[in-house]
Design an enzyme around this catalytic site. Structure first.
Site, PDB file in Angstrom:
ATOM      1  N   HIS A  22       0.854  -0.913  -0.260  1.00  0.00           N
ATOM      2  CA  HIS A  22       0.017  -0.310   0.300  1.00  0.00           C
ATOM      3  C   HIS A  22       0.973   1.011  -0.144  1.00  0.00           C
ATOM      4  CE1 HIS A  22      -2.271   3.023   2.247  1.00  0.00           C
ATOM      5  NE2 HIS A  22      -2.915   2.821   1.356  1.00  0.00           N
ATOM      6  N   ASP A  30       5.221   5.668 -21.898  1.00  0.00           N
ATOM      7  CA  ASP A  30       5.542   4.815 -23.085  1.00  0.00           C
ATOM      8  C   ASP A  30       7.121   5.456 -23.550  1.00  0.00           C
ATOM      9  OD1 ASP A  30       6.730   8.002 -23.550  1.00  0.00           O
ATOM     10  OD2 ASP A  30       5.239   9.254 -23.477  1.00  0.00           O
ATOM     11  N   ASP A  69      -4.941   4.034  -4.518  1.00  0.00           N
ATOM     12  CA  ASP A  69      -4.460   4.311  -3.069  1.00  0.00           C
ATOM     13  C   ASP A  69      -5.889   5.577  -2.689  1.00  0.00           C
ATOM     14  OD1 ASP A  69      -4.474   4.591  -0.517  1.00  0.00           O
ATOM     15  OD2 ASP A  69      -2.271   5.632  -1.249  1.00  0.00           O
ATOM     16  N   MET A  79       2.589  13.268 -16.522  1.00  0.00           N
ATOM     17  CA  MET A  79       3.838  14.946 -16.551  1.00  0.00           C
ATOM     18  C   MET A  79       3.269  16.085 -16.834  1.00  0.00           C
ATOM     19  SD  MET A  79       6.871  14.539 -18.956  1.00  0.00           S
ATOM     20  CE  MET A  79       7.740  12.746 -18.125  1.00  0.00           C
ATOM     21  N   TYR A 118      10.220  13.228 -12.710  1.00  0.00           N
ATOM     22  CA  TYR A 118      11.292  11.927 -13.436  1.00  0.00           C
ATOM     23  C   TYR A 118      11.578  11.701 -11.713  1.00  0.00           C
ATOM     24  CZ  TYR A 118      11.883  12.850 -18.283  1.00  0.00           C
ATOM     25  OH  TYR A 118      11.997  13.161 -19.915  1.00  0.00           O
ATOM     26  N   TYR A 136       3.979  12.390 -23.897  1.00  0.00           N
ATOM     27  CA  TYR A 136       3.308  12.705 -22.559  1.00  0.00           C
ATOM     28  C   TYR A 136       2.531  11.839 -21.801  1.00  0.00           C
ATOM     29  CZ  TYR A 136       5.320  17.645 -23.252  1.00  0.00           C
ATOM     30  OH  TYR A 136       6.071  18.420 -23.626  1.00  0.00           O
TER      31      TYR A 136
END
Length: 151
Positions: A22, A30, A69, A79, A118, A136
């Site tokens: 959890h 991609d 969650d 992003m 990142y 993206y």
């Protein structure tokens, strides 16, 4: 093969999902994402390829086994479009539909600046790279609790 598990999910992916706890994060990205470099810094330590799948297909399969969650306001991150933080690309709406459908509720997806994304990806448990050409197509899914009956 096993009953009830999407055939797109390899044994390695199922293993990683089982290892995650959890609050652990899973990146789905991609082919343009620097996945191999970043994966070396994750808990799992190596890249997992999910060839032949676009991001929505991969996420849909993964979310048949992994809940998101519910203890955080935004269990999914994506992003931001570089130089256009409010910018939208088609994959954003497609992923929104996938996570909403998988959870049976509206799921908040937060946008992170490229380098913040990142950094968050490096702190994730694992990275799964799809064959999606982007752009993206980078998402972080936070694993939720699976409510199981007592043994």
């Amino acid at each position: 093969m096993l009953k009830g598990i999407d055939q797109r999910l390899s044994a390695e992916i199922v293993h990683v999902l089982m290892l995650m706890g959890h609050g652990d994060d899973l990146v789905i990205c991609d082919v343009n994402h620097p996945a191999a470099t970043i994966a070396a810094e994750t808990s799992y330590g190596r890249l997992i390829d999910m060839a032949g799948c676009d991001i929505p297909t991969a996420a849909r399969a993964i979310l048949t086994l992994m809940p998101l969650d519910t203890f955080v306001p935004a269990p999914v991150s994506r992003m931001q479009v570089v130089s256009n933080p409010e910018g939208q690309v088609p994959i954003f709406d497609r992923m929104q539909a996938v996570v909403d459908q998988a959870e049976g509720r509206a799921v908040t997806i937060q946008a992170l600046e490229r380098f913040d994304f990142y950094a968050a990806a490096k702190r994730s448990f694992a990275i799964i790279r799809t064959s999606d050409s982007g752009p993206y197509g980078c998402f972080i899914l936070k694993k939720g609790v699976v409510d199981l009956p007592e043994l």
